[in-house]
Design a protein around this motif. Structure first.
Motif, mmCIF file in Angstrom:
data_model
loop_
_atom_site.group_PDB
_atom_site.id
_atom_site.type_symbol
_atom_site.label_atom_id
_atom_site.label_comp_id
_atom_site.label_asym_id
_atom_site.label_seq_id
_atom_site.Cartn_x
_atom_site.Cartn_y
_atom_site.Cartn_z
ATOM 1 N N ALA A 33 54.323 37.123 43.879
ATOM 2 C CA ALA A 33 53.362 38.172 44.245
ATOM 3 C C ALA A 33 52.391 38.408 43.100
ATOM 4 O O ALA A 33 52.789 38.497 41.936
ATOM 5 N N LEU A 34 51.111 38.503 43.435
ATOM 6 C CA LEU A 34 50.060 38.735 42.455
ATOM 7 C C LEU A 34 48.901 39.406 43.185
ATOM 8 O O LEU A 34 48.544 38.995 44.293
ATOM 9 N N LEU A 35 48.333 40.440 42.598
ATOM 10 C CA LEU A 35 47.207 41.135 43.210
ATOM 11 C C LEU A 35 45.921 40.668 42.542
ATOM 12 O O LEU A 35 45.723 40.864 41.343
ATOM 13 N N TYR A 36 45.045 40.052 43.318
ATOM 14 C CA TYR A 36 43.784 39.524 42.828
ATOM 15 C C TYR A 36 42.706 40.609 42.926
ATOM 16 O O TYR A 36 42.494 41.174 43.995
ATOM 17 N N THR A 37 42.029 40.885 41.819
ATOM 18 C CA THR A 37 40.906 41.816 41.812
ATOM 19 C C THR A 37 39.793 41.205 40.965
ATOM 20 O O THR A 37 40.025 40.245 40.226
ATOM 21 N N SER A 38 38.608 41.789 41.072
ATOM 22 C CA SER A 38 37.445 41.278 40.341
ATOM 23 C C SER A 38 36.749 42.395 39.588
ATOM 24 O O SER A 38 36.876 43.564 39.939
#
Length: 154
Positions: A33-38
């Motif tokens: 699990a990994l939350l991708y944000t920019s």
């Protein structure tokens, strides 16, 4: 620190990283699990656009504005520290190994990585299993309309 992500309607309040866990991505393998944000709304838009087939305009997306505490632990990777194939398409296993190791180490909440789509911009990957993740908050969620010119060809 404010970061952004674009999510389909049913998942707009989901910060679990479950989508990346199920599908895998450039910075994580399936099962991690990994939350991708920019760092910007513009970068989020490009990150979605490069994954959509031409002619398909994304619908039912929401812009999610997320607050990460300023005192959070962050690991930053420069391009010089990355393997030669880090921007390859399809993405390389080498970058997935980096992200998987980051999650398993539990040392930092955030991994700052260069964007493979927009030179000089950064994505912020969050470990949803890190002890400080409970301090991460959604600040705002608004319906997002993509500019059609990004998805149609003349």
């Amino acid at each position: 620190m404010i970061v952004y992500r674009l999510s389909r309607g049913p998942y707009k309040n989901d910060l679990s990283g479950k989508g990346a866990e199920l599908a895998g991505g450039r910075w994580n393998s399936k099962g991690t699990a990994l939350l991708y944000t920019s760092e910007s709304i513009a970068l989020c838009t490009v990150e979605i656009a490069v994954h959509m087939p031409l002619g398909i305009i994304p619908k039912d997306y929401f812009l999610v504005k997320i607050d990460i505490p300023d005192n959070t632990s962050m690991k930053e990777l420069s391009e010089a520290e990355l393997p030669a194939d880090w921007k390859s398409f399809p993405h390389a296993n080498s970058t997935q190994m980096i992200g998987d190791a980051f999650v398993q180490e539990y040392e930092h909440l955030v991994l700052k990585v260069p964007s493979a789509t927009v030179q000089g911009n950064y994505n912020y990957l969050l470990n949803p299993r890190h002890q400080d993740f409970r301090q991460v908050r959604i600040v705002e969620t608004v319906l997002f309309e993509f500019d059609k010119r990004l998805f149609v060809k003349d």
